[in-house]
Write an enzyme that holds these catalytic residues in place. Structure first.
Site, PDB file in Angstrom:
ATOM      1  N   TYR A  11      -7.138  16.348   2.533  1.00 38.92           N
ATOM      2  CA  TYR A  11      -8.215  17.363   2.868  1.00 38.92           C
ATOM      3  C   TYR A  11      -7.912  19.000   2.858  1.00 38.92           C
ATOM      4  O   TYR A  11      -8.865  19.845   3.293  1.00 38.92           O
ATOM      5  CB  TYR A  11      -7.856  17.109   5.398  1.00 38.92           C
ATOM      6  CG  TYR A  11      -8.503  15.213   5.482  1.00 38.92           C
ATOM      7  CD1 TYR A  11      -9.379  14.884   3.833  1.00 38.92           C
ATOM      8  CD2 TYR A  11      -8.414  14.913   6.300  1.00 38.92           C
ATOM      9  CE1 TYR A  11      -9.515  13.604   4.164  1.00 38.92           C
ATOM     10  CE2 TYR A  11      -8.718  14.111   6.237  1.00 38.92           C
ATOM     11  CZ  TYR A  11      -9.814  13.033   5.188  1.00 38.92           C
ATOM     12  OH  TYR A  11     -10.257  11.926   5.761  1.00 38.92           O
ATOM     13  N   LYS A  62       0.324   4.562  -1.165  1.00 36.98           N
ATOM     14  CA  LYS A  62      -0.454   4.043  -2.644  1.00 36.98           C
ATOM     15  C   LYS A  62       0.546   4.058  -3.425  1.00 36.98           C
ATOM     16  O   LYS A  62       0.573   5.552  -4.028  1.00 36.98           O
ATOM     17  CB  LYS A  62      -1.441   4.719  -1.872  1.00 36.98           C
ATOM     18  CG  LYS A  62      -2.405   3.953  -3.504  1.00 36.98           C
ATOM     19  CD  LYS A  62      -2.635   2.618  -3.136  1.00 36.98           C
ATOM     20  CE  LYS A  62      -3.331   1.588  -4.276  1.00 36.98           C
ATOM     21  NZ  LYS A  62      -4.001   0.224  -4.155  1.00 36.98           N
ATOM     22  N   ASP A  94      -4.101  -0.308   1.088  1.00 35.45           N
ATOM     23  CA  ASP A  94      -4.865  -1.992   1.071  1.00 35.45           C
ATOM     24  C   ASP A  94      -5.143  -2.672   1.773  1.00 35.45           C
ATOM     25  O   ASP A  94      -5.664  -3.260   2.288  1.00 35.45           O
ATOM     26  CB  ASP A  94      -5.157  -1.490  -0.210  1.00 35.45           C
ATOM     27  CG  ASP A  94      -4.375  -2.011  -1.287  1.00 35.45           C
ATOM     28  OD1 ASP A  94      -3.166  -1.203  -1.447  1.00 35.45           O
ATOM     29  OD2 ASP A  94      -4.366  -2.033  -2.942  1.00 35.45           O
ATOM     30  N   ASP A 118      -6.319   9.140   9.100  1.00 32.04           N
ATOM     31  CA  ASP A 118      -7.838   8.846   9.557  1.00 32.04           C
ATOM     32  C   ASP A 118      -8.496   7.763   9.064  1.00 32.04           C
ATOM     33  O   ASP A 118      -9.528   7.298  10.440  1.00 32.04           O
ATOM     34  CB  ASP A 118      -8.684   9.877   8.719  1.00 32.04           C
ATOM     35  CG  ASP A 118      -9.785  10.504   8.605  1.00 32.04           C
ATOM     36  OD1 ASP A 118     -10.316   9.782  10.269  1.00 32.04           O
ATOM     37  OD2 ASP A 118     -10.476  11.554   8.373  1.00 32.04           O
TER      38      ASP A 118
END
Ligand SMILES: NC(=O)c1ccc[n+]([C@@H]2O[C@H](COP(=O)([O-])OP(=O)(O)OC[C@H]3O[C@@H](n4cnc5c(N)ncnc54)[C@H](O)[C@@H]3O)[C@@H](O)[C@H]2O)c1
Length: 229
Positions: A11, A62, A94, A118
């Site tokens: 972000y 990840k 995931d 988030d």
């Protein structure tokens, strides 16, 4: 509890912007970037939180694809040596998204980066029945913190006296516990919320047959009455 890094990652990472690729097509791009200091800081916060809760911390990343996540995993693992009483595990994001729905009780405290946090914190809110149930704390290294419900201003139900007040009330409990260190008062607020729910009272967002439907204001005053006891 989801501990989300809030001031770094994709972000805020640079470079970011719009460009043109070698085929002349318009592109948009962002950068997922974390420094060791940023990861170590949030990891220590998360270990401290986990230590005060069930003593289990799951770091979500990840790391099978992203270099920023590989560094994340390496540093969280390194910081774990400072907290031998906390059990650390790692999970790909995931899988974490799936496991949160499949068996949420396996988690105690989750720590993750800005973008994964988030998304996962919104997903986690639905496990409690409604986004109107979850409080949050945004804390820096040296206060003051910001304590608020995770939801927004709910403009679609504004003025209808039916919003769930519990996330806001529980934000006050977080303020007392994590901002002011007054855990006993925080516990009284949490107990008042639990008792109100145990007594069957529900705002519309979590109402189901067999429970007692009540408005925002009625719900709020019930919790506050119990707190005053
Ligand atoms: N932390 C924040 O400051 C924050 C978070 C999200 C959205 N916002 C802002 O809030 C405004 C509205 O955003 P949005 O509509 O995308 O998100 P929202 O969280 O306000 O609402 C999303 C959905 O959840 C429902 N909802 C939210 N709070 C509820 C409650 N207490 N009880 C019952 N239902 C509830 C709403 O009715 C709506 O259907 C925007 O201006 C947005 O930027 C702020």
């Amino acid at each position: 509890m989801v501990v989300r890094e809030l001031t770094g990652g994709i972000y805020f990472g640079k470079p970011r912007g719009f460009g043109t690729n070698d085929k002349g097509e318009e592109t948009g791009f962002n950068t997922e970037i974390y420094s060791v200091a940023e990861i170590d800081r949030i990891a220590r916060v998360a270990f401290e939180v986990a230590r005060k809760r069930g003593g289990k911390l799951c770091s979500v990343d990840k790391a099978n694809v992203l270099e920023a996540s590989m560094l994340w995993r390496k540093r969280v693992t390194a910081i774990a040596s400072e907290f031998p009483d906390v059990e650390l595990s790692h999970m790909y994001v995931d899988n974490a998204a799936m496991q949160l729905v499949r068996n949420p009780k396996q988690f105690d405290t989750i720590v993750t980066n800005n973008i994964f946090g988030d998304i996962l914190s919104d997903e986690a809110s639905m496990i409690t029945g409604s986004i109107g149930m979850l409080p949050s704390a945004s804390v820096g290294e040296s206060g003051p913190g910001l304590f608020e419900p995770i939801h927004g201003s709910a403009p679609d139900i504004a003025g209808q006296d039916k919003a769930n007040p519990l996330a806001t009330i529980l934000s006050a409990a977080m303020l007392l516990k994590y901002g002011l260190g007054v855990e006993s008062a925080a516990k009284r607020i949490e107990a008042a919320v639990t008792e109100t729910l145990d007594n069957g009272f529900r705002t519309g967002d979590i109402h189901s047959p067999g429970t007692l439907h009540c408005s925002l204001l009625a719900h709020q005053s019930r919790v506050l009455r119990l707190f005053d006891k």
